[in-house]
Scaffold this motif. Structure first.
Motif, PDB file in Angstrom:
ATOM      1  N   PHE A  82      74.947 -35.285  60.758  1.00  0.00           N
ATOM      2  CA  PHE A  82      75.835 -36.433  60.734  1.00  0.00           C
ATOM      3  C   PHE A  82      76.348 -36.652  59.326  1.00  0.00           C
ATOM      4  O   PHE A  82      75.575 -36.682  58.361  1.00  0.00           O
ATOM      5  N   GLY A  83      77.663 -36.790  59.210  1.00  0.00           N
ATOM      6  CA  GLY A  83      78.262 -36.987  57.890  1.00  0.00           C
ATOM      7  C   GLY A  83      78.046 -35.810  56.964  1.00  0.00           C
ATOM      8  O   GLY A  83      78.005 -35.962  55.742  1.00  0.00           O
ATOM      9  N   GLY A  84      77.890 -34.627  57.530  1.00  0.00           N
ATOM     10  CA  GLY A  84      77.696 -33.435  56.709  1.00  0.00           C
ATOM     11  C   GLY A  84      76.304 -33.298  56.136  1.00  0.00           C
ATOM     12  O   GLY A  84      76.047 -32.407  55.322  1.00  0.00           O
ATOM     13  N   GLY A  85      75.396 -34.185  56.522  1.00  0.00           N
ATOM     14  CA  GLY A  85      74.024 -34.108  56.013  1.00  0.00           C
ATOM     15  C   GLY A  85      73.911 -34.457  54.546  1.00  0.00           C
ATOM     16  O   GLY A  85      72.980 -34.023  53.862  1.00  0.00           O
ATOM     17  N   SER A  86      74.834 -35.269  54.042  1.00  0.00           N
ATOM     18  CA  SER A  86      74.863 -35.582  52.613  1.00  0.00           C
ATOM     19  C   SER A  86      74.040 -36.809  52.229  1.00  0.00           C
ATOM     20  O   SER A  86      73.876 -37.103  51.038  1.00  0.00           O
ATOM     21  N   THR A  87      73.506 -37.531  53.203  1.00  0.00           N
ATOM     22  CA  THR A  87      72.714 -38.728  52.906  1.00  0.00           C
ATOM     23  C   THR A  87      71.461 -38.353  52.124  1.00  0.00           C
ATOM     24  O   THR A  87      70.751 -37.407  52.474  1.00  0.00           O
ATOM     25  N   THR A 106      74.062 -43.755  57.183  1.00  0.00           N
ATOM     26  CA  THR A 106      75.316 -43.986  56.449  1.00  0.00           C
ATOM     27  C   THR A 106      75.060 -44.484  55.031  1.00  0.00           C
ATOM     28  O   THR A 106      75.989 -44.570  54.225  1.00  0.00           O
ATOM     29  N   VAL A 107      73.803 -44.816  54.724  1.00  0.00           N
ATOM     30  CA  VAL A 107      73.443 -45.348  53.401  1.00  0.00           C
ATOM     31  C   VAL A 107      72.281 -44.534  52.828  1.00  0.00           C
ATOM     32  O   VAL A 107      71.318 -44.233  53.544  1.00  0.00           O
ATOM     33  N   ASP A 108      72.364 -44.145  51.550  1.00  0.00           N
ATOM     34  CA  ASP A 108      71.244 -43.458  50.903  1.00  0.00           C
ATOM     35  C   ASP A 108      70.015 -44.363  50.912  1.00  0.00           C
ATOM     36  O   ASP A 108      70.129 -45.587  50.766  1.00  0.00           O
ATOM     37  N   ASN A 109      68.832 -43.761  51.060  1.00  0.00           N
ATOM     38  CA  ASN A 109      67.594 -44.535  51.145  1.00  0.00           C
ATOM     39  C   ASN A 109      66.620 -44.017  50.097  1.00  0.00           C
ATOM     40  O   ASN A 109      65.842 -43.089  50.359  1.00  0.00           O
ATOM     41  N   LEU A 110      66.684 -44.611  48.894  1.00  0.00           N
ATOM     42  CA  LEU A 110      65.894 -44.150  47.757  1.00  0.00           C
ATOM     43  C   LEU A 110      65.046 -45.280  47.191  1.00  0.00           C
ATOM     44  O   LEU A 110      65.360 -46.458  47.368  1.00  0.00           O
ATOM     45  N   VAL A 160      76.160 -28.031  63.107  1.00  0.00           N
ATOM     46  CA  VAL A 160      77.449 -28.568  63.570  1.00  0.00           C
ATOM     47  C   VAL A 160      77.653 -29.884  62.839  1.00  0.00           C
ATOM     48  O   VAL A 160      76.860 -30.821  62.999  1.00  0.00           O
ATOM     49  N   ASN A 161      78.672 -29.928  62.007  1.00  0.00           N
ATOM     50  CA  ASN A 161      78.958 -31.141  61.237  1.00  0.00           C
ATOM     51  C   ASN A 161      79.669 -32.155  62.124  1.00  0.00           C
ATOM     52  O   ASN A 161      80.716 -31.870  62.710  1.00  0.00           O
ATOM     53  N   ILE A 162      79.077 -33.337  62.230  1.00  0.00           N
ATOM     54  CA  ILE A 162      79.660 -34.403  63.054  1.00  0.00           C
ATOM     55  C   ILE A 162      79.925 -35.612  62.161  1.00  0.00           C
ATOM     56  O   ILE A 162      78.985 -36.239  61.664  1.00  0.00           O
ATOM     57  N   PRO A 163      81.186 -35.952  61.891  1.00  0.00           N
ATOM     58  CA  PRO A 163      81.494 -37.131  61.075  1.00  0.00           C
ATOM     59  C   PRO A 163      80.875 -38.390  61.681  1.00  0.00           C
ATOM     60  O   PRO A 163      80.707 -38.488  62.906  1.00  0.00           O
ATOM     61  N   PHE A 164      80.540 -39.350  60.835  1.00  0.00           N
ATOM     62  CA  PHE A 164      79.866 -40.561  61.309  1.00  0.00           C
ATOM     63  C   PHE A 164      80.639 -41.300  62.403  1.00  0.00           C
ATOM     64  O   PHE A 164      80.024 -41.735  63.392  1.00  0.00           O
ATOM     65  N   PRO A 165      81.962 -41.480  62.288  1.00  0.00           N
ATOM     66  CA  PRO A 165      82.666 -42.204  63.368  1.00  0.00           C
ATOM     67  C   PRO A 165      82.514 -41.524  64.727  1.00  0.00           C
ATOM     68  O   PRO A 165      82.349 -42.199  65.750  1.00  0.00           O
ATOM     69  N   ILE A 166      82.559 -40.192  64.744  1.00  0.00           N
ATOM     70  CA  ILE A 166      82.420 -39.467  66.015  1.00  0.00           C
ATOM     71  C   ILE A 166      80.989 -39.569  66.529  1.00  0.00           C
ATOM     72  O   ILE A 166      80.748 -39.759  67.728  1.00  0.00           O
ATOM     73  N   THR A 172      54.990 -55.824  46.485  1.00  0.00           N
ATOM     74  CA  THR A 172      55.665 -54.879  47.377  1.00  0.00           C
ATOM     75  C   THR A 172      55.774 -53.528  46.692  1.00  0.00           C
ATOM     76  O   THR A 172      56.203 -53.437  45.534  1.00  0.00           O
ATOM     77  N   TYR A 173      55.380 -52.471  47.401  1.00  0.00           N
ATOM     78  CA  TYR A 173      55.414 -51.112  46.866  1.00  0.00           C
ATOM     79  C   TYR A 173      56.384 -50.255  47.685  1.00  0.00           C
ATOM     80  O   TYR A 173      56.365 -50.295  48.919  1.00  0.00           O
ATOM     81  N   GLU A 174      57.207 -49.500  46.966  1.00  0.00           N
ATOM     82  CA  GLU A 174      58.125 -48.576  47.619  1.00  0.00           C
ATOM     83  C   GLU A 174      57.574 -47.165  47.451  1.00  0.00           C
ATOM     84  O   GLU A 174      57.458 -46.664  46.329  1.00  0.00           O
ATOM     85  N   LEU A 175      57.235 -46.541  48.563  1.00  0.00           N
ATOM     86  CA  LEU A 175      56.520 -45.268  48.538  1.00  0.00           C
ATOM     87  C   LEU A 175      57.425 -44.123  48.977  1.00  0.00           C
ATOM     88  O   LEU A 175      57.562 -43.832  50.167  1.00  0.00           O
ATOM     89  N   GLY A 176      58.046 -43.483  48.007  1.00  0.00           N
ATOM     90  CA  GLY A 176      58.902 -42.334  48.275  1.00  0.00           C
ATOM     91  C   GLY A 176      58.300 -41.081  47.684  1.00  0.00           C
ATOM     92  O   GLY A 176      57.504 -41.135  46.746  1.00  0.00           O
ATOM     93  N   GLY A 177      58.643 -39.932  48.239  1.00  0.00           N
ATOM     94  CA  GLY A 177      58.138 -38.664  47.735  1.00  0.00           C
ATOM     95  C   GLY A 177      58.647 -38.357  46.343  1.00  0.00           C
ATOM     96  O   GLY A 177      59.517 -39.045  45.815  1.00  0.00           O
ATOM     97  N   PRO A 178      58.108 -37.299  45.705  1.00  0.00           N
ATOM     98  CA  PRO A 178      58.483 -36.984  44.320  1.00  0.00           C
ATOM     99  C   PRO A 178      59.886 -36.409  44.179  1.00  0.00           C
ATOM    100  O   PRO A 178      60.429 -36.366  43.078  1.00  0.00           O
ATOM    101  N   ASP A 179      60.475 -35.937  45.277  1.00  0.00           N
ATOM    102  CA  ASP A 179      61.780 -35.281  45.205  1.00  0.00           C
ATOM    103  C   ASP A 179      62.799 -35.980  46.103  1.00  0.00           C
ATOM    104  O   ASP A 179      62.459 -36.503  47.164  1.00  0.00           O
ATOM    105  N   ILE A 180      64.049 -35.950  45.643  1.00  0.00           N
ATOM    106  CA  ILE A 180      65.156 -36.488  46.433  1.00  0.00           C
ATOM    107  C   ILE A 180      65.812 -35.341  47.194  1.00  0.00           C
ATOM    108  O   ILE A 180      66.139 -34.301  46.615  1.00  0.00           O
ATOM    109  N   TYR A 181      65.977 -35.512  48.488  1.00  0.00           N
ATOM    110  CA  TYR A 181      66.606 -34.516  49.340  1.00  0.00           C
ATOM    111  C   TYR A 181      67.864 -35.109  49.975  1.00  0.00           C
ATOM    112  O   TYR A 181      67.957 -36.326  50.169  1.00  0.00           O
ATOM    113  N   THR A 182      68.789 -34.231  50.317  1.00  0.00           N
ATOM    114  CA  THR A 182      69.812 -34.621  51.287  1.00  0.00           C
ATOM    115  C   THR A 182      69.275 -34.219  52.658  1.00  0.00           C
ATOM    116  O   THR A 182      68.331 -33.419  52.762  1.00  0.00           O
ATOM    117  N   VAL A 183      69.859 -34.761  53.703  1.00  0.00           N
ATOM    118  CA  VAL A 183      69.443 -34.371  55.048  1.00  0.00           C
ATOM    119  C   VAL A 183      69.598 -32.859  55.221  1.00  0.00           C
ATOM    120  O   VAL A 183      68.739 -32.190  55.807  1.00  0.00           O
TER     121      VAL A 183
END
Length: 243
Positions: A84-89, A186-190, A146-152, A117-128
Motif C-alpha cells: 500500500f502506497g508503495g510500501g514507503s511508510t 498512511t502515517v509514519d510510526n516512529l 503489486v503496488n496499490i495506491p492508498f486511495p485505491i 510513558t515509554y515508547e518501545l521501538g526497535g533499533p532500526d527504522i524500516y519501510t514496509v
C-alpha cells in the motif's frame, strides 16, 4: 474495560503497580480507529490510576506475530504481496521478547517508571518494503509485489466496513485488506525524539534480522534447509574448496 481495571486496582488498595500496554502512535487524532482507541484507553487508565506505567510498543515481531506471518502466508498462497502506497511508510518493528523484558524491568525498579510513558521501538527504522524484503529473503522466495495506491486500497477495503453495521452476522476480518490498517499506514510510526524508551529501562533491543525472524523458515516450501539466500551464496564463495 481498561478504565474499569484501573478503577478496581485503585479501589483494592493493595495494588501498587499498573502496566497498561498500549501501542506506538496512539493518538486521539490518528486516522486509525485502533490507535484512537489506544489513546482513549491510556487517558482513562491515568485518570483512575495516575501512577500507572504506559508501554507503547511498536509493531511486534515474533513467532505468532500478526505481520510477518500474514505476509508470508499471503505470498505463499497468491505468489505476491500488495504494497500500500508503495510500501514507503516508515516504522520501527520490535522483537516481542524485548517488550516483555521492558515490562519486567519496570516492575523491578524503585518506582521511577511509575506514572511515565515509554515508547518501545526497535533499533532500526524500516519501510514496509524493507521489512517485506527481509521476509521474502528468509522464506527464500523471489519477491513479487503489486503496488496499490492508498486511495485505491481504501476503496477496495471500504465495502466490508460499510456492511459491518448492516448485516446481522459477523464478517470475516481480512488479514491484508483491512481498512483501519491501511489508514494507519498512511502515517509514519516512529519513536518520538524525546520519548522515554528501552534505554531508560536499561535494555538494548535486538536487531530483527536473524533469530527474531527465524520462525519464518517454516514457510520455506522445501523445508527449513531449502535453498539459500543471495548473501549465503556469496559467503560460501569465499570458502576455499577442499579436496
Amino acid at each position: 474495560m481498561a478504565e474499569q481495571l484501573a478503577m478496581i486496582s485503585k479501589e483494592h488498595g493493595g495494588i501498587v503497580r499498573f502496566i497498561q500496554v498500549s501501542a506506538l502512535g496512539a493518538s486521539a487524532s490518528s486516522p486509525s480507529r485502533l490507535l484512537r482507541a489506544k489513546a482513549a484507553g491510556e487517558e482513562s487508565v491515568l485518570k483512575e490510576f495516575p501512577e500507572a506505567t504506559i508501554m507503547r510498543p511498536a509493531t511486534l515481531i515474533g513467532t505468532e506475530d500478526r505481520i510477518l506471518n500474514r505476509w508470508a502466508m499471503y505470498a505463499k498462497n497468491w505468489g505476491f504481496l500488495p504494497l500500500f502506497g508503495g510500501g514507503s511508510t516508515k516504522f520501527q518493528p520490535v522483537y516481542v521478547v524485548d517488550v516483555a523484558a521492558a515490562i519486567v524491568n519496570s516492575l523491578k525498579d524503585d518506582g521511577t517508571s511509575m506514572g511515565k510513558t515509554y515508547e518501545l521501538g526497535g533499533p532500526d527504522i524500516y519501510t514496509v518494503h524493507d521489512l517485506a524484503e527481509m521476509m521474502f529473503e528468509t522464506i527464500r522466495e523471489y519477491p513479487r509485489y503489486v503496488n496499490i495506491p492508498f486511495p485505491i486500497a481504501k476503496a477496495m477495503a471500504s465495502p466490508r466496513e460499510m456492511l459491518l453495521n448492516k448485516v446481522p452476522f459477523p464478517l470475516p476480518t481480512p488479514s491484508i485488506f483491512n481498512l483501519d490498517h491501511i489508514k494507519a499506514l498512511t502515517v509514519d510510526n516512529l519513536v518520538s525524539e524525546n520519548a522515554l524508551s528501552f534505554a531508560d529501562l536499561e535494555i538494548k533491543p535486538h536487531k530483527l534480522k536473524g533469530y527474531p525472524t527465524e520462525f519464518l523458515v517454516c514457510y520455506r516450501k522445501g523445508g527449513p534447509s531449502f535453498g539459500s539466500t543471495v548473501s549465503e551464496k556469496m559467503g560460501s564463495a569465499d570458502v576455499a574448496p577442499r579436496f
